[in-house]
Motif scaffolding. Sequence first.
Motif, PDB file in Angstrom:
ATOM      1  N   ASP A   9       0.859  -1.184   0.000  1.00  0.00           N
ATOM      2  CA  ASP A   9       0.000   0.000   0.000  1.00  0.00           C
ATOM      3  C   ASP A   9       0.900   1.240   0.000  1.00  0.00           C
ATOM      4  O   ASP A   9       1.724   1.406   0.887  1.00  0.00           O
ATOM      5  N   THR A  12       1.228   3.818   3.275  1.00  0.00           N
ATOM      6  CA  THR A  12       1.596   3.334   4.609  1.00  0.00           C
ATOM      7  C   THR A  12       3.092   3.454   4.794  1.00  0.00           C
ATOM      8  O   THR A  12       3.830   3.801   3.875  1.00  0.00           O
ATOM      9  N   GLN A  16       3.127  -3.707   8.187  1.00  0.00           N
ATOM     10  CA  GLN A  16       1.749  -4.068   8.512  1.00  0.00           C
ATOM     11  C   GLN A  16       0.750  -3.399   7.565  1.00  0.00           C
ATOM     12  O   GLN A  16      -0.200  -2.751   8.002  1.00  0.00           O
ATOM     13  N   CYS A  17       0.992  -3.547   6.263  1.00  0.00           N
ATOM     14  CA  CYS A  17       0.102  -2.888   5.316  1.00  0.00           C
ATOM     15  C   CYS A  17      -0.329  -3.859   4.225  1.00  0.00           C
ATOM     16  O   CYS A  17       0.335  -4.873   3.985  1.00  0.00           O
ATOM     17  N   PRO A  18      -1.431  -3.564   3.555  1.00  0.00           N
ATOM     18  CA  PRO A  18      -1.869  -4.402   2.449  1.00  0.00           C
ATOM     19  C   PRO A  18      -0.753  -4.575   1.421  1.00  0.00           C
ATOM     20  O   PRO A  18      -0.027  -3.634   1.106  1.00  0.00           O
ATOM     21  N   GLN A  32      -2.402  -9.568   1.083  1.00  0.00           N
ATOM     22  CA  GLN A  32      -2.488  -9.327   2.521  1.00  0.00           C
ATOM     23  C   GLN A  32      -3.339  -8.079   2.672  1.00  0.00           C
ATOM     24  O   GLN A  32      -3.100  -7.076   2.002  1.00  0.00           O
ATOM     25  N   GLY A  33      -4.340  -8.157   3.507  1.00  0.00           N
ATOM     26  CA  GLY A  33      -5.209  -7.004   3.710  1.00  0.00           C
ATOM     27  C   GLY A  33      -5.702  -6.953   5.139  1.00  0.00           C
ATOM     28  O   GLY A  33      -5.337  -7.782   5.963  1.00  0.00           O
ATOM     29  N   TRP A  34      -6.519  -5.977   5.406  1.00  0.00           N
ATOM     30  CA  TRP A  34      -7.088  -5.846   6.747  1.00  0.00           C
ATOM     31  C   TRP A  34      -8.199  -6.868   6.921  1.00  0.00           C
ATOM     32  O   TRP A  34      -9.007  -7.090   6.016  1.00  0.00           O
ATOM     33  N   LYS A  35      -8.271  -7.489   8.078  1.00  0.00           N
ATOM     34  CA  LYS A  35      -9.321  -8.470   8.351  1.00  0.00           C
ATOM     35  C   LYS A  35     -10.689  -7.798   8.316  1.00  0.00           C
ATOM     36  O   LYS A  35     -10.865  -6.694   8.820  1.00  0.00           O
ATOM     37  N   VAL A  57     -10.819 -10.234   3.247  1.00  0.00           N
ATOM     38  CA  VAL A  57      -9.905  -9.150   3.610  1.00  0.00           C
ATOM     39  C   VAL A  57     -10.305  -7.890   2.866  1.00  0.00           C
ATOM     40  O   VAL A  57     -10.940  -7.947   1.814  1.00  0.00           O
ATOM     41  N   ARG A  58      -9.922  -6.771   3.427  1.00  0.00           N
ATOM     42  CA  ARG A  58     -10.209  -5.474   2.830  1.00  0.00           C
ATOM     43  C   ARG A  58      -8.912  -4.901   2.261  1.00  0.00           C
ATOM     44  O   ARG A  58      -7.870  -4.997   2.900  1.00  0.00           O
TER      45      ARG A  58
END
Length: 80
Positions: A9, A12, A16-18, A32-35, A57-58
């Motif tokens: 992303d 960021t 710890q980012c998408p 990888q995204g936010w739950k 995931v978002r």
Amino acid sequence: MALRFIAKDPNTNGAQCPTAWVDDEAREIVVQGWKAGEALLAQCRETGPVPETEAVVRLPIRMVPALREACDVADRLGVH
């Protein structure tokens, strides 16, 4: 596994980012995204169950260029 990094992303700090990758061997796009929270999960479940082996995931819309690049890489791998 030949995991090819595509992008993180851009808005960021890099931790710890998408993130988007392409797995060349498995021929899969990996994200990888936010739950998703319970409210979003409930909405998603309106179209069918989400099995324990899957996750919702978002990703922020600003990740569209990274997802397009991942799709382009996947296209070049072939659809066989």
